[in-house]
Structure formats: structure tokens, C-alpha cells
Enzyme design. Structure first.
Site, PDB file in Angstrom:
ATOM      1  N   LYS A  90       0.862  -1.189   0.000  1.00 61.50           N
ATOM      2  CA  LYS A  90       0.000   0.000   0.000  1.00 61.50           C
ATOM      3  C   LYS A  90       0.887   1.223   0.000  1.00 61.50           C
ATOM      4  O   LYS A  90       1.830   1.320   0.790  1.00 61.50           O
ATOM      5  CB  LYS A  90      -0.880  -0.009   1.275  1.00 61.50           C
ATOM      6  CG  LYS A  90      -1.829   1.167   1.356  1.00 61.50           C
ATOM      7  CD  LYS A  90      -3.118   0.898   0.635  1.00 61.50           C
ATOM      8  CE  LYS A  90      -3.910   2.160   0.300  1.00 61.50           C
ATOM      9  NZ  LYS A  90      -3.458   2.854  -0.937  1.00 61.50           N
ATOM     10  N   GLN A 111       7.285   3.845   3.884  1.00 58.33           N
ATOM     11  CA  GLN A 111       5.876   3.441   3.917  1.00 58.33           C
ATOM     12  C   GLN A 111       5.674   2.159   4.731  1.00 58.33           C
ATOM     13  O   GLN A 111       4.650   1.992   5.385  1.00 58.33           O
ATOM     14  CB  GLN A 111       5.385   3.240   2.479  1.00 58.33           C
ATOM     15  CG  GLN A 111       3.881   3.270   2.320  1.00 58.33           C
ATOM     16  CD  GLN A 111       3.311   4.680   2.235  1.00 58.33           C
ATOM     17  OE1 GLN A 111       3.826   5.515   1.510  1.00 58.33           O
ATOM     18  NE2 GLN A 111       2.257   4.948   2.982  1.00 58.33           N
ATOM     19  N   LYS A 114       5.543   3.284   8.339  1.00 61.55           N
ATOM     20  CA  LYS A 114       4.368   4.145   8.518  1.00 61.55           C
ATOM     21  C   LYS A 114       3.098   3.301   8.576  1.00 61.55           C
ATOM     22  O   LYS A 114       2.257   3.461   9.465  1.00 61.55           O
ATOM     23  CB  LYS A 114       4.278   5.122   7.336  1.00 61.55           C
ATOM     24  CG  LYS A 114       3.124   6.093   7.409  1.00 61.55           C
ATOM     25  CD  LYS A 114       2.858   6.795   6.082  1.00 61.55           C
ATOM     26  CE  LYS A 114       4.073   7.495   5.532  1.00 61.55           C
ATOM     27  NZ  LYS A 114       3.728   8.410   4.418  1.00 61.55           N
ATOM     28  N   LYS A 126       5.416   1.728  -3.070  1.00 60.60           N
ATOM     29  CA  LYS A 126       5.320   3.085  -3.633  1.00 60.60           C
ATOM     30  C   LYS A 126       5.556   2.994  -5.122  1.00 60.60           C
ATOM     31  O   LYS A 126       6.265   2.098  -5.594  1.00 60.60           O
ATOM     32  CB  LYS A 126       6.395   3.988  -3.012  1.00 60.60           C
ATOM     33  CG  LYS A 126       6.126   5.462  -3.178  1.00 60.60           C
ATOM     34  CD  LYS A 126       5.211   5.981  -2.091  1.00 60.60           C
ATOM     35  CE  LYS A 126       4.812   7.415  -2.284  1.00 60.60           C
ATOM     36  NZ  LYS A 126       4.101   7.935  -1.105  1.00 60.60           N
ATOM     37  N   ASP A 166      -0.114  10.826  -4.419  1.00 60.37           N
ATOM     38  CA  ASP A 166       1.074  11.422  -3.796  1.00 60.37           C
ATOM     39  C   ASP A 166       1.329  12.699  -4.607  1.00 60.37           C
ATOM     40  O   ASP A 166       0.420  13.175  -5.311  1.00 60.37           O
ATOM     41  CB  ASP A 166       2.277  10.462  -3.833  1.00 60.37           C
ATOM     42  CG  ASP A 166       3.421  10.912  -2.914  1.00 60.37           C
ATOM     43  OD1 ASP A 166       3.314  10.728  -1.700  1.00 60.37           O
ATOM     44  OD2 ASP A 166       4.412  11.489  -3.408  1.00 60.37           O
ATOM     45  N   ASN A 240      -2.153  18.996  -1.535  1.00 60.64           N
ATOM     46  CA  ASN A 240      -3.173  18.298  -0.750  1.00 60.64           C
ATOM     47  C   ASN A 240      -2.866  18.318   0.750  1.00 60.64           C
ATOM     48  O   ASN A 240      -3.726  18.654   1.574  1.00 60.64           O
ATOM     49  CB  ASN A 240      -3.301  16.852  -1.261  1.00 60.64           C
ATOM     50  CG  ASN A 240      -4.222  16.030  -0.399  1.00 60.64           C
ATOM     51  OD1 ASN A 240      -3.793  15.324   0.505  1.00 60.64           O
ATOM     52  ND2 ASN A 240      -5.519  16.141  -0.640  1.00 60.64           N
ATOM     53  N   SER A 376      -6.822   5.679   3.770  1.00 60.87           N
ATOM     54  CA  SER A 376      -6.869   4.804   2.590  1.00 60.87           C
ATOM     55  C   SER A 376      -7.248   3.386   3.005  1.00 60.87           C
ATOM     56  O   SER A 376      -8.031   2.712   2.329  1.00 60.87           O
ATOM     57  CB  SER A 376      -5.499   4.762   1.899  1.00 60.87           C
ATOM     58  OG  SER A 376      -5.309   5.890   1.079  1.00 60.87           O
TER      59      SER A 376
END
Ligand code: NDP
Ligand code: 2IT
Length: 444
Positions: A90, A111, A114, A126, A166, A240, A376
Site C-alpha cells: 500500500k 511506507q 508508517k 510506492k 502522492d 493536498n 486509505s
């Protein structure tokens, strides 16, 4: 040489010309020394760290598309499927001319930890491309996205790998990619997150990274006897993450006086006008000069400079390595009490150390910007049960997740005698879950 130092040296040797990946690995492995040393022989025998720093799979592919003049353009596409120990890969897709394999690997590596910190069942990955959506027509963006997905669709799926947005990838790009995936696979599934609300997106996903950042910062400030009311906040970026960080900070009673884009920055002592910023960046896709032209209190400067403005809290929300050692010094001089990363790795290693040494609370992005990917994962859950939750329901889950992350990283730091060092806390807390899952699954 210690096992940690050996693996850091190997990563540098085996991955030349990937300085951002080296930087991310150094930060994480340095933090893990305390844990690794307790079990060094076992970890070395299992090559645990070598497996942790080596992606499970790396895809690099050609992305040809036709521009509005009829000229064929060729970009390079990437998807790095880094670690699936705790769930499907993810992570977002970055579209920016600076994208290369090293950038995608650093982002994928971050990631993994995280996603572990969110407490939700998602592994790390990613992707991206050196395509630049800036200045392209909608048709050109669609042509690129369709070509990119034509190749990527072979390797992803709702239970395999679930990309998202992203830098440079927002609702428009996700929509085009989703349409092409569905057409190729003849399957309507939650293969992407950050989707539009009319086709399976989650309420609050758009706001989630910025809002989540502020939920974590508020909890941290509360635990240090402070609240957000009346605080002066400087933000970098105008995308964003930055927009919804600014909005939530203002809702909490803080005053946000800066934002920036890739060409310049705004100082607005009256406080950033979020509606105007959204109009300039989300609707017109224009430069910040348009914000300054429409607002009397705002001053526009070319180049970089937000960290020179005195503040209580600094939130870097643009890109990697945008807060350097001299910026850290300026922040300290300006009275900054807390820095929390909205972007991925925006602070250099020496700047991080300087801030920590000077008593500034510092939260690394893998903890403080985890609200985006956490939401997400909530979008994936809603897609699986074919239901949509209300904004309030998603937002309150997000708030709980961010508060839990803060306490988890704070407790992990305390457990290893590094109270207040949230870099160490985040890396150790993220690592523990991934390693326990990796160990249980054997040598794979
Ligand atoms: P956007 O593309 O929406 O916005 C990026 C912003 O940063 C833009 O204002 C852009 O300027 C500026 N920027 C980008 N690259 C550079 C650069 N090289 N130099 C100076 N300014 C730059 O991206 P996001 O807001 O989604 O992402 C921002 C950061 O947050 C990234 O590090 C991303 O990885 C991270 N992140 C994003 C999440 C998400 O859910 N979107 C989740 C967690 C982290 P301009 O307006 O001129 O393009
Ligand atoms: O860096 C990140 O966490 C993101 N860009 C969001 C990833 C996601 O899958 O929502």
C-alpha cells in the site's frame, strides 16, 4: 563492525546514486540499534535487516503516450513492492520530473514502517513516474494515466497492491487510472484509494493527511501542557497535505502565516485564506503569485524562505529535504517549539539532530503524516464491505488512529530510554510489528 553499520554500508554500496534511499535507511537503522543489539546474532543469522532493506519486488516499465501535437512521449514508470508482511502493498504514486528508482525506494521503505504504525493491515509500497502533470492538458494527463495503468494493472489488485495519490497524483489522475484498470481487468474492486465519492472513494480521504497531522500535533502539545489556540504556524507546500493541514490548524484556533510552492512562498500575517488557496491550487492549478494578487495582506517571495518566519509550530508539507540545517537554526532562533512532518522526509538528518538537540519536539513523517494512508485503509475496508461511512465516522476513526500513534511512539521511545525522541520511537514501534510478522512467516 556492528550488524547495523554493516547493513548500512551494504545498502550504500549496492544502491549507488540513490542518496534519498541511503538517507531513509540510515535514519531507520540508526534508531533500531538499541533493539538490534539485544538480538544481534539471531537477526544476523536470519539476515533480517538485509531482507528489510531489500524490496520484495521492483517493477520498472516504459510508459509511451501521445501528446496534443501528435508527438509520442516516453516516460518511465515504477512500482516498488517493498514489504507485504502485514498486508497487501500500500502506498501512493508520485508523478514528478524528479522521480527515479532511488526516490521511489526511499518512499516505499518509509511506507513499510508508517503503515505498520497505523495499526491497520497494510504492507508497504510506492510507485510513480518522471511524468510532469504541470502544464499538460486533461487529455494528455488521461493518455499518460491510461498507458501507465496498462502496464501497472498486471501487478496490482485489491488484495495484492493498492496504490493511491502522492505528489502530482490527485483525484483526476486516480479517476483515469481506476477507469483504465476496470476496463482492462473487467473487475470493479478497491484497487486504488483516493477515489472520487461517486465510485467508491471515502469521505475525509482528501482531508486525511493534513487533518491527521494536526490531530497528532494537538495531542502532543496537550501532553506537553500546551494547546493550539493562538499558536503561530508556518507551513510549506500548497498541495493536498498543506491545504488541509492549514485548514485544520485554523479550526483548532491557530494562525497559519505561510505556504509555498515549487517557485515561491507566501507570507500572510492575517492568516492564510484557505478558500482562496484552494481556488488557486485545486481549481486553477496556478502559481502562488495568483494568491498574492488576490489578497492585500499577502506578500509573495520568489524561492524558499518560510522557515525564517518566527513561529511556535513548523509543518513541512511539500517534499523531501526541504528543511535544511540552516533552516533548523532559523526555526530555533524564531522560537519554534515543535516540528511535525507532513511530507515524507522533508527534514535532513543534520537538521533533525539540531532540532532535537535544541529542545524542539520533532515528529517524523512516518508517524505524523500516517493519517492519509490510514484513511486509505479505511477506504479499502468500506470497499470490501460495499458500504460508505459518514464523514464524521471516518474522521473520528482517523482522530483515534493519530492519537494512538502519538502514544505508541512516545511509549516506544520511553521503553528504550529515549524519552521525547519520536524518531527512535516511531522507527522502533513500526519495526516491531513488521518483524514479528516476518519472523512468523518464515524465510520468504
Ligand atoms: P501535491 O502534489 O498535492 O502538493 C505538493 C506541494 O509541494 C505543491 O505545492 C508543490 O508545488 C510543492 N512541491 C512539490 N515538489 C516540490 C519541490 N521539489 N520543491 C518545492 N516544492 C515542491 O502533493 P501532496 O500534498 O500530496 O504531497 C506533499 C508531501 O506529502 C509529499 O512528500 C508526499 O509524499 C507527502 N504525503 C502525501 C500524502 C497524501 O495523502 N497525499 C500522505 C502522506 C505524505 P507546486 O504547487 O508548484 O506543484
Ligand atoms: O506517503 C503516503 O503515505 C501517501 N502518499 C499516501 C499513501 C496511500 O496509500 O494513501
Amino acid at each position: 563492525m556492528s550488524y547495523v553499520d554493516e547493513v548500512i554500508a551494504q545498502v550504500i554500496e549496492k544502491n549507488p546514486s540513490q542518496p534519498e534511499f541511503h538517507q531513509a535507511v540510515k535514519e531507520v537503522l540508526d534508531s533500531l540499534r538499541l533493539v538490534i543489539e539485544q538480538n544481534e546474532d539471531a537477526y544476523r543469522k536470519d539476515a533480517l535487516l538485509e531482507r528489510l532493506v531489500t524490496p520484495e519486488r521492483q517493477l520498472i516499465f516504459r510508459v509511451p503516450w501521445v501528446d496534443d501535437k501528435g508527438q509520442v512521449q516516453v516516460n518511465t514508470g515504477y512500482r516498488v513492492q517493498f514489504n507485504s508482511a502485514i498486508g497487501p502493498y500500500k502506498g501512493g504514486i508520485r508523478l514528478h520530473p524528479s522521480v527515479n528508482l532511488g526516490i521511489i525506494k526511499f518512499l516505499g521503505f518509509e511506507q513499510v514502517f508508517k503503515n505498520s504504525l497505523t495499526g491497520l493491515p497494510i504492507g508497504g509500497g510506492k510507485g510513480g513516474s518522471d511524468f510532469d502533470p504541470k502544464g499538460k492538458s486533461d487529455r494528455e494527463v488521461m493518455a499518460f494515466c491510461q498507458s501507465f495503468m496498462t502496464e501497472l494493472s498486471k501487478y496490482i489488485g485489491a488484495d495484492t497492491d493498492v496504490p493511491a495519490g502522492d505528489i502530482g497524483t490527485g483525484a483526476r489522475e486516480i479517476g483515469y487510472m481506476f477507469g483504465q484498470y476496470k476496463r482492462l481487468q473487467n473487475r470493479y474492486e478497491g484497487v486504488l484509494t483516493g477515489k472520487g465519492l461517486s465510485y467508491g472513494g471515502s469521505l475525509a480521504r482528501t482531508e486525511a493527511t493534513g487533518y491527521g497531522l494536526l490531530y497528532l500535533v494537538e495531542e502532543m502539545m496537550k501532553c506537553h501542557g500546551e494547546d493550539m489556540t493562538g499558536k503561530t504556524v508556518v507551513v510549506s507546500g500548497a498541495g493536498n497535505v498543506a491545504i488541509y493541514a492549514i485548514q485544520k490548524a485554523q479550526q483548532m484556533g491557530a494562525k497559519v502565516v505561510t505556504c509555498s510552492d515549487s517557485t515561491g512562498w507566501i507570507y500572510d500575517p492575517e492568516g492564510i485564506d484557505v478558500d482562496l488557496l484552494k481556488e488557486v491550487k485545486e481549481v486553477k492549478r496556478a502559481r502562488l503569485t495568483e494568491y498574492a494578487a488576490a489578497r492585500e495582506s499577502a506578500v509573495y517571495h520568489e524561492g524558499r524562505g518560510v522557515w525564517a518566519i518566527p513561529c511556535d509550530i513548523a509543518l513541512p508539507c511539500a517534499t523531501q529535504n526541504e528543511l535544511l540545517i540552516d533552516d533548523a537554526k532559523q526555526l530555533v532562533v524564531g522560537g519554534c517549539k515543535a516540528v511535525a512532518e507532513g511530507a515524507n522526509m522533508p527534514t535532513t538528518l543534520d537538521a533533525t539532530a539540531y532540532l532535537q538537540e535544541n529542545g524542539v519536539l520533532f515528529v517524523p513523517g512516518k508517524a505524523s503524516n500516517a493519517g492519509g494512508v490510514a484513511t486509505s485503509a479505511l477506504e479499502m475496508t468500506q470497499n470490501s464491505e460495499r458500504l460508505s461511512w459518514s464523514f464524521e465516522e471516518v474522521d473520528s476513526k482517523l482522530q483515534n488512529i493519530m492519537i494512538n500513534i502519538y502514544h505508541n511512539i512516545d511509549n516506544a521511545a520511553k521503553k528504550y530510554g529515549k524519552e521525547g525522541n519520536y524518531v527512535v520511537g516511531a522507527n522502533i514501534a513500526g519495526f516491531e510489528k513488521v518483524v514479528s510478522a516476518m519472523n512468523a512467516q518464515g524465510i520468504v
